[in-house]
Design an enzyme around this catalytic site. Structure first.
Site, PDB file in Angstrom:
ATOM      1  N   GLY A  41       0.830  -1.192   0.000  1.00  0.00           N
ATOM      2  CA  GLY A  41       0.000   0.000   0.000  1.00  0.00           C
ATOM      3  C   GLY A  41       0.867   1.246   0.000  1.00  0.00           C
ATOM      4  O   GLY A  41       2.077   1.189   0.255  1.00  0.00           O
ATOM      5  N   CYS A  42       0.258   2.379  -0.290  1.00  0.00           N
ATOM      6  CA  CYS A  42       1.042   3.621  -0.379  1.00  0.00           C
ATOM      7  C   CYS A  42       1.649   3.981   0.973  1.00  0.00           C
ATOM      8  O   CYS A  42       2.828   4.313   1.061  1.00  0.00           O
ATOM      9  CB  CYS A  42       0.189   4.752  -0.933  1.00  0.00           C
TER      10      CYS A  42
END
Lengths: 348, 348, 348, 348
Positions: B151-152
């Site tokens: 994920g970011c």
């Protein structure tokens, strides 16, 4: 005071803080603005400098040295830090002062000198100054000659943390304060980092572990906790004009939980018109206080056992500056504390 | 692979992540986009859905069920969480997969079920999946069939913290991660809180202590530290489209100082093309990585003794998603890892 | 040119235009940046002035007088207006020049003097200068020593209107040009009206009927129409960093309709890689060209009989400045015109 | 009305217009809000839907059908277009109505049907409706039962142009109206084009030559000019929440000049508290009216002989909607027209 209005002067009316003070003061039923000072803009009308105020009937901007103090009962100072202390020293002793600068917030001259890079030039006056966190120093403010309004970050932080360190429900060591502010906090002066193209569409920390609001927060938390408090304080510049959010991380004392913390805040501020303690699960949004004198507080349980996440949101130019200044003026002059501060937030 | 291009399919091309992947993939010299899928937008051209890509020669969007997998060597998945696992299970076993969703990031099916609210529907595949943090799992990625891109928030956080917990220079207990993201992270779906008037001119925390990226971060930090790590993780929504900043607060082990921490990061990433460790005193700005595959790291000494303030900035859609996906594809197919990822940041 | 790269110098690399040129030039396969000049920032590295370019291997910034011209085949000028002409006069005659300033755009010295407030200081050079609207002066550009790149507003306006006044399908009298630009067009200099708090969350016209791009537009439309053209030109400052939209209002000649107008544009630009003529009913959005060298054109029928509404959208720093400059350089040096200008727009 | 407050109901309180009306009405000394209706949000408190209003003492939201009309003297309608007419038809005949929707603005049922796609469902009521442009229909408003408040674009446009077509100083043929609005004008409903990532950092025209405010503008200009007027009207979506700017282009009649035009406006609005005619050379900025009931007008000479450039700026949610609605209510109930509408603009 019966029969006539309180005559107000505004020192430094050409900055954002000064203009916001004028915006609110002009609509205050007990005030009459009689003197406005500016430096580079002296000689101009307020409408030239801030066209949004173009319909108000205001005195022209004059240099500080040309202001007529006989015409003033209370002066609001929105001057740059450092210049305030000399000017205030020279004001008639009968005049009451609501200072929005940083000059009289720090009680210890040594701390002031360390953080501001020069000796304080009005040490005697420092003794008189009352720290103007309205909800916590109401009585002292009422009788003060000189009220030093807190900085925007300290206002948000202290409204959130003071009751908690006072109650001993959070550990006063190791407090982490991650702060986020809109660009107006940097003022109207020309700086590269506040250009639209620099501050827009992105965010960045600044003055990391070196912001002057840290010792101010520590001074008050130390007082509230009854022991020395050092905080971690990291401000960030957010691409918005107004608004400020404090995210604070703390360890809980004993077996306390987030609900206990929320309860302390809710009880402490139950009667306060400008502090809203949000319900469980509700997160604050700075959009919800924009343009108003509200400060919104919220409490969440952390996933790390024994820790809590705390939030405080306000409009840095209103509750963080001009609104709190007027609130203090209301207290100082025996007016209803909420008088003409009831503007609801402007959303969207 | 000699002589012909790698044929790429993009699942979920109608979201921001998918579109950004297409933007970069279309300019990649070794790739040819042969299949694009979408759900509601199936039947349209990409130009209708994303006019900025109107000059690219791209296949039309089709439903997943209508895609021709014979025509695909590698598939990039930008599907919503939960739908990915079933679709990926049904893909030919020869096809390599770069998954940008959350479906294969968590290694423990129980943790997945707890955070995503349902049993994992492709547990067998989970064993195959390699966590695609390029700079840390390069070798495993090279030979993986299925790469689960982080994920970011985990990307930004782990690039910053993994080398430090691994080196044992920071205490892995009590890590505070205050995260700030632009609105594109929420995708193109219609939600009230991502409307311009709701997200603009203000900021707010969300998913406090309840964001699904927390267990992902913990999984990797636990692995890196060799002991169980629980983090405090608080994301905030910032009024900008792209960009992400992690502000992390940690205690130092032993007598270490900020300079030691910076040195570890600088040495760890000395040869890395996409990680820039900033010099002492330099704060990151998300504006400086916008549109690029860079991640900028910085270290500051805290005012609280024995503590350190750490920063990580990236573009959530590039290094936080599509750029890292392409970087992984480059690794998987034995290409130069930086191939066609050299776009400089777009500033201002 | 075989065997070695074209050596490029950039004059005025510390402004937004210069930085964007460097961003693109650094990724250009046929170019090598050998000289960078700046004034106040001379002595610094580019990374200090523009951290987003921190990973590029670039020469340090030097004063113009200290640049080594033996090391330069082509110079890109991003200097403030007025200073360019003297510096360019002093450059070796063998050097080719792509000027992004306004100094050589106006062919008539009297018009220059009227709008820029002083006599032109390099009148002789003006004769050599070719107006660098790539799609319309391609042949002259190919052999020019000095190319004067159009202003951002003229680029957008002329790509839209030149084919139409040339074809005689719109009346060249009474053209109304309502222009909207992002804040980066004003540069990185410190000005109150480009502060975040001033330019944000609002819009305003500026330089009404007095903008220097008006005579430039008129010069070219006059040339295209074969008769004197005076335009109404009103720019507005929009709260965004990049992007520019022209909304033009024109009367149609004879019995022409919007479809005829669109057809002329579509045919004129059918083979052009950077001009996209949108389909009927499709409105341009500056978001769809951001960061790219595209210019999007659109045509709508007005509700007033015999009138048409025309749109042109581009990124003021790319197609409106640095991108077009590189496109011209490609033409001048016999390279593929699109070489390394294929970056797709960055959206969102 | 002596002795007790006017009881107000708000239909459609869950939209931006409704919320802004509540914000202002709650601070209005002569009003008491007794009924609030919403559709999807019925059953909730206003604080749940709009937390910024959380401290106001307000009735819960109910479905229209459940509202108690005996408890209401005046109703403000902020309903979506089309639904208003049926609901208003069903209201007690003694109740006065301030409608902020578009349902009763067009006097000609055929024009309504053409632009809104269905026959008007309350034609009889249309006869009663007065067009609520306060400064121009004050007397009719005073005695009206039903006031149809103008749209935001018509308000800005008509305040600017009505006095000029009435005086015959501008040619009423060929008027070009280039309009720019903030995103709040599109409401709080979920639409892709008003997402932050879609509307931010860029601008675009929309509803070109097809916006429903065009016939409304034409209706009133036709009335003012005494002859049929068709306008060119092109709205643009600007990345800001509030604010609206009209840029109008007109030919002057006879030998008139910009100064004559400004003089007509200045004289027409000399006594008007909410219309500010700017001095020569001063351009309006929407930032300067944000949150206020002001409309700023300005006039510039065009470079094309015999033409003039005209500007009008207002806050679309205040003077363009809720502020004007309250102003009309003040007129209808014989109150001071400016009563509790004196909030100064919020800048920055």
């Amino acid at each position: 005071m019966a029969g006539r209005k309180i005559r107000a002067g505004v020192l430094g009316a050409s900055g954002y803080t000064g203009a916001d003070l004028v915006r609110l003061a002009a609509g205050h039923g007990a005030l009459e603005i009689t003197q406005l000072t500016a430096n580079a803009h002296a000689g101009k009308s307020m409408a030239e400098v801030f066209p949004h105020l173009g319909r108000l009937d205001l005195p022209r901007l004059v240099k500080v040295g040309e202001a007529d103090w006989d015409d003033v009962d209370v002066v609001f100072c929105g001057l740059p830090h450092g210049t305030t202390q000399e000017i205030i020293s020279s004001l008639p002793g009968t005049m009451r002062i609501v200072d929005m600068s940083a000059d009289f917030r720090l009680r210890d001259p040594a701390v002031y000198a360390q953080w501001y890079g020069h000796e304080h030039r009005a040490v005697a006056l420092q003794g008189d100054a009352v720290y103007g966190l309205s909800e916590h120093y109401r009585e002292e403010i009422a009788s003060a000659r000189l009220v030093a309004c807190p900085g925007c970050y300290p206002t948000a932080t202290l409204l959130l943390l003071l009751p908690l360190v006072g109650a001993g429900i959070i550990v006063s060591d190791g407090l982490i304060i991650d702060a986020k502010s809109g660009v107006s906090g940097a003022g109207r002066g020309l700086r590269e980092n506040t250009l639209f193209c620099e501050a827009g569409e992105g965010l960045s920390p600044y003055a990391v572990a070196a912001h002057r609001h840290a010792p101010e927060i520590e001074q008050e938390l130390t007082r509230g906790a009854g022991r020395d408090v050092t905080v971690s304080f990291t401000p960030h510049l957010i691409p918005m004009s107004r608004g400020e959010l404090i995210t604070a991380y703390a360890s809980l004392e004993g077996g306390a939980c987030a609900g206990d913390v929320r309860k302390i805040l809710a009880e402490r501020y139950a009667g306060e018109p400008f502090v809203r303690v949000l319900d469980e699960g509700q997160a604050p949004r700075t959009q919800m206080v924009r343009g108003s004198n509200f400060c919104d507080l919220a409490v969440f349980e952390d996933r790390i056992d024994g820790r809590v996440i705390l939030f405080s949101a306000l409009d840095n130019l209103v509750k963080g500056s001009s609104g709190q200044a007027l609130q203090n003026m209301n207290i100082m002059f025996g007016l209803e504390e909420t008088m003409d501060l009831g503007q609801q937030p402007l959303f969207p």
